[in-house]
Design a protein around this motif. Structure first.
Motif, short mmCIF file in Angstrom:
data_model
loop_
_atom_site.label_atom_id
_atom_site.label_comp_id
_atom_site.label_asym_id
_atom_site.label_seq_id
_atom_site.Cartn_x
_atom_site.Cartn_y
_atom_site.Cartn_z
N ALA A 51 0.83 -1.21 0.00
CA ALA A 51 0.00 0.00 0.00
C ALA A 51 0.86 1.26 0.00
N VAL A 52 1.98 1.23 0.72
CA VAL A 52 2.87 2.39 0.79
C VAL A 52 3.46 2.69 -0.58
N VAL A 53 3.90 1.65 -1.29
CA VAL A 53 4.49 1.84 -2.62
C VAL A 53 3.46 2.35 -3.61
N VAL A 54 2.25 1.77 -3.57
CA VAL A 54 1.17 2.21 -4.46
C VAL A 54 0.83 3.67 -4.21
N THR A 55 0.72 4.05 -2.94
CA THR A 55 0.41 5.43 -2.57
C THR A 55 1.49 6.39 -3.06
N SER A 56 2.75 6.00 -2.91
CA SER A 56 3.86 6.83 -3.35
C SER A 56 3.84 7.04 -4.87
N LYS A 57 3.62 5.96 -5.60
CA LYS A 57 3.57 6.06 -7.07
C LYS A 57 2.41 6.93 -7.53
N LEU A 58 1.26 6.75 -6.88
CA LEU A 58 0.09 7.55 -7.24
C LEU A 58 0.33 9.03 -6.97
N ALA A 59 0.90 9.35 -5.81
CA ALA A 59 1.16 10.75 -5.45
C ALA A 59 2.15 11.39 -6.42
N LEU A 60 3.17 10.64 -6.82
CA LEU A 60 4.16 11.16 -7.78
C LEU A 60 3.50 11.44 -9.13
N ASN A 61 2.66 10.52 -9.59
CA ASN A 61 1.97 10.72 -10.87
C ASN A 61 1.00 11.89 -10.82
N LEU A 62 0.31 12.04 -9.68
CA LEU A 62 -0.63 13.16 -9.54
C LEU A 62 0.10 14.49 -9.51
N ASN A 63 1.31 14.49 -8.95
CA ASN A 63 2.12 15.72 -8.95
C ASN A 63 2.40 16.19 -10.37
N ASN A 64 2.61 15.24 -11.28
CA ASN A 64 2.89 15.58 -12.68
C ASN A 64 1.69 16.22 -13.36
N ILE A 65 0.51 16.03 -12.77
CA ILE A 65 -0.71 16.67 -13.29
C ILE A 65 -1.00 17.97 -12.56
N LEU A 66 -0.91 17.94 -11.24
CA LEU A 66 -1.33 19.09 -10.42
C LEU A 66 -0.43 20.31 -10.58
N ILE A 67 0.89 20.10 -10.63
CA ILE A 67 1.82 21.23 -10.69
C ILE A 67 1.64 22.06 -11.97
N TYR A 107 -16.44 35.77 -11.31
CA TYR A 107 -15.22 35.27 -11.96
C TYR A 107 -14.03 35.32 -11.00
N ASN A 108 -13.92 36.41 -10.25
CA ASN A 108 -12.84 36.53 -9.27
C ASN A 108 -12.93 35.43 -8.21
N LEU A 109 -14.14 35.21 -7.69
CA LEU A 109 -14.36 34.16 -6.71
C LEU A 109 -13.99 32.79 -7.26
N TYR A 110 -14.42 32.53 -8.49
CA TYR A 110 -14.18 31.23 -9.11
C TYR A 110 -12.68 30.97 -9.28
N PHE A 111 -11.97 31.92 -9.86
CA PHE A 111 -10.53 31.73 -10.09
C PHE A 111 -9.78 31.62 -8.76
N PHE A 112 -10.18 32.42 -7.79
CA PHE A 112 -9.53 32.35 -6.47
C PHE A 112 -9.78 30.98 -5.83
N GLY A 113 -11.04 30.53 -5.85
CA GLY A 113 -11.39 29.25 -5.25
C GLY A 113 -10.67 28.09 -5.91
N LEU A 114 -10.63 28.08 -7.25
CA LEU A 114 -9.96 27.00 -7.98
C LEU A 114 -8.46 26.98 -7.69
N SER A 115 -7.86 28.16 -7.61
CA SER A 115 -6.42 28.24 -7.30
C SER A 115 -6.12 27.68 -5.91
N ILE A 116 -6.95 28.04 -4.92
CA ILE A 116 -6.74 27.56 -3.55
C ILE A 116 -6.96 26.05 -3.46
N ILE A 117 -7.96 25.55 -4.17
CA ILE A 117 -8.22 24.10 -4.16
C ILE A 117 -7.02 23.33 -4.69
N TYR A 118 -6.46 23.80 -5.81
CA TYR A 118 -5.28 23.12 -6.37
C TYR A 118 -4.07 23.26 -5.45
#
Length: 202
Positions: A51-67, A107-118
């Protein structure tokens, strides 16, 4: 119009969350993805890896999307601020969205909210990577059996993945809002041009 100066960032963020309501179609889609992903994770991924290895791989792959996505959102917000001036700003302020907000505030609220969520997702990902790098690959909660441990981690990973998928899908609305701003800016520029032409008699 939203009075940002009178509110903390936390209050503004909570208000922005109202703009991220899930549609019935998206809820059904996420449920289907969850139903399909859970058994894959339980019987295939955990069959070969801990589970630790799977979680690590998933987090690394998600970083490549989120950043990169976070960078795109910040860039989009900068474009919005650059376009929201002059006649475009007046047009957006003059269009009401509910009782207390206009289009510019929304629009300001939406962009602010989306930025904070990410940003929150990136922080969670960082904490996950930090934690899994510091524990033994075969670590598990001693209070539960191996089977219960696997079920718990499968549920947590599935919920987290569905959260990320939901906000990746949310980029559709992000692009749509940018399109609306471009169209509003174009219409404002065209109107201003026609007015000037009429004044000069051309």
């Amino acid at each position: 119009m939203l009075k940002i100066k009178e509110k903390t960032s936390t209050v503004v963020f909570k208000e922005s969350l109202k703009l991220f309501k899930l549609s019935t179609r998206r809820i059904i889609f996420l449920i289907v993805i969850g139903i399909l992903f859970y058994p894959f994770l339980k019987y295939l991924a955990f069959g070969n890896l801990s589970a630790v290895v799977v979680t690590s791989k998933l987090a690394l792959n998600l970083n490549n999307i989120l950043i990169p996505t976070f960078a795109v959102i910040i860039t989009g917000y900068a474009i919005f601020q650059a376009l929201a001036s002059g006649p475009t700003l007046i047009r957006m302020i003059s269009v009401n969205h509910g009782k207390d907000l206009n289009k510019f505030a929304v629009y300001n609220l939406y962009f602010f909210g989306l930025s904070i969520i990410y940003l929150i997702l990136l922080i969670i990902n960082f904490v996950i990577l930090l934690c899994v790098d510091m524990v033994d690959p075969n670590w598990s909660l001693k209070l539960f059996s191996n089977s219960t441990n696997e079920h718990l981690i499968c549920i947590l990973i599935t919920v987290y993945l569905l959260t990320v998928i939901n906000f990746v899908i949310e980029l559709k609305s992000f692009i749509w809002n940018l399109l609306q701003i471009f169209l509003t800016n174009g219409a404002s520029a065209a109107t201003e041009y026609l007015v000037e032409q009429k004044k000069t008699g051309k």
